[in-house]
Design an enzyme around this catalytic site. Structure first.
Site, mmCIF file in Angstrom:
data_model
loop_
_atom_site.group_PDB
_atom_site.id
_atom_site.type_symbol
_atom_site.label_atom_id
_atom_site.label_comp_id
_atom_site.label_asym_id
_atom_site.label_seq_id
_atom_site.Cartn_x
_atom_site.Cartn_y
_atom_site.Cartn_z
ATOM 1 N N GLY A 58 0.836 -1.189 0.000
ATOM 2 C CA GLY A 58 0.000 0.000 0.000
ATOM 3 C C GLY A 58 0.875 1.244 0.000
ATOM 4 C CD GLN A 109 -1.854 2.827 -7.503
ATOM 5 O OE1 GLN A 109 -0.934 3.605 -7.711
ATOM 6 N NE2 GLN A 109 -1.813 1.916 -6.538
ATOM 7 C CG LEU A 156 11.498 10.558 -16.677
ATOM 8 C CD1 LEU A 156 12.578 11.371 -17.372
ATOM 9 C CD2 LEU A 156 10.200 10.585 -17.477
ATOM 10 N N GLY A 216 15.670 8.359 -14.508
ATOM 11 C CA GLY A 216 15.700 9.446 -13.552
ATOM 12 C C GLY A 216 14.398 10.196 -13.475
ATOM 13 N N GLY A 262 8.263 3.616 -6.689
ATOM 14 C CA GLY A 262 7.728 4.972 -6.688
ATOM 15 C C GLY A 262 7.426 5.467 -5.287
ATOM 16 C CG ASP A 263 4.543 3.559 -2.976
ATOM 17 O OD1 ASP A 263 3.944 4.503 -3.523
ATOM 18 O OD2 ASP A 263 4.086 2.406 -2.916
#
Length: 302
Positions: free
Chosen positions: A48, A169, A222, A226, A253-254
């Protein structure tokens, strides 16, 4: 000082497909898609967005406050948060449902297909961002229940707490008017390149235009290449960091956003925050799951 992290707490069931999705899905037959992937490995992890972001922020030495909802099966998650020092003050338990569940299949090119059951996350709006809390220096609105994301952004704005809008998302849930409202209330926006294109399409504004507003920055990740940092209409590319090995992209990403929060709370320049985020993302991708990487603060100069 603390960072209030609004987002999901979920259990991740992570599997690996030892092939390529592109070789199994026929583009001309997607209208009758019926595929099955043999996944010889399976793990269950704590995940999560809120949990993953808080984990990295705590590893870096920050003080995360998690605002989320868990279900009747969420006691193990609450206990885990406490073991690494994250406050559960703003985590509510909804006994009539399960904790959110993500089922993730990753192929050998690190493409992912995810099925997500929101469960208790749909009740996350029942907990409000508190006003008059001087210990809360910064916040983030990460993917969560639709009502929670809308209400928490508005509550951050009214409380005068600077926050990152990180739709992830959850972005397809909102129309252009709603996304423009998020942007107007936020202090920073963080998206990946695909989300960035969708955000621009729905708001009718380019990244340059979005950044040439009250926002202190728009960050576009990206992957291995980077990040782009947009500030006052100017784009700066921040190079990626090569990972020691690529094991699992889940939660990268988290992890990046946990590092971003750490730097922003300390008043760093945005490019410096992003540089740290790239380093942490490269470290995370070498570990399985979203909450198993270990951060050596001394090695990072922190």
């Amino acid at each position: 000082m603390s960072a209030l992290i609004c987002g999901s707490l979920a259990f991740d069931t992570i599997t690996t497909f030892p092939g390529r999705f592109a070789e199994q899905i026929l583009p001309e037959q997607v209208h009758i898609l019926n595929v099955s992937f043999l996944v010889p490995t399976l793990r269950r992890e704590f995940g999560g967005c809120a949990g993953n972001i808080a984990y990295t922020l705590r590893q870096l030495g920050g003080e995360p406050l998690v605002m989320a909802a868990v279900g009747a099966d969420g006691q193990d998650y609450l206990a885990r948060l406490k073991t690494w020092g994250a406050s559960t003050e703003f985590v509510c338990t909804v006994t009539e449902t399960y904790t959110a569940q993500a089922i993730i299949i990753t192929d050998q090119d690190n493409n992912q297909i995810t099925a997500f059951h929101p469960g208790a996350m749909q009740s996350a709006h029942l907990t409000a961002v508190p006003a008059g809390r001087p210990d809360i220096a910064i916040g983030i609105v990460a993917p969560d229940g639709r009502d929670a994301m809308l209400q928490h952004a508005e509550q951050f704005s009214k409380a005068g707490v600077p926050f990152i809008f990180d739709p992830g998302q959850g972005l397809p849930m909102f129309n252009g008017e709603e996304l423009n409202a998020f942007v107007q209330q936020a202090t920073w926006v963080a998206v990946n390149d695909y989300e960035g294109r969708m955000l621009c399409e729905r708001t009718g504004k380019s990244l340059e235009a979005l950044s040439n507003s009250h926002l202190k920055g728009v960050i576009v990740t990206l992957g291995a290449d980077g990040c782009e940092v947009w500030q006052k209409g100017q784009r700066t590319h921040v190079a990626g960091v090569k990972a020691s090995e690529v094991v699992d992209p889940t939660g990268c990403g988290d992890a990046f956003r946990g590092a971003l929060l750490y730097g922003l709370e300390r008043g760093w320049e945005l490019t410096r925050c992003v540089e740290l985020g790239n380093r942490i993302g490269a470290l995370k991708i070498a570990c399985r799951g979203g909450q198993n990487h270990v951060i050596d603060r001394a090695a990072l100069g922190l």
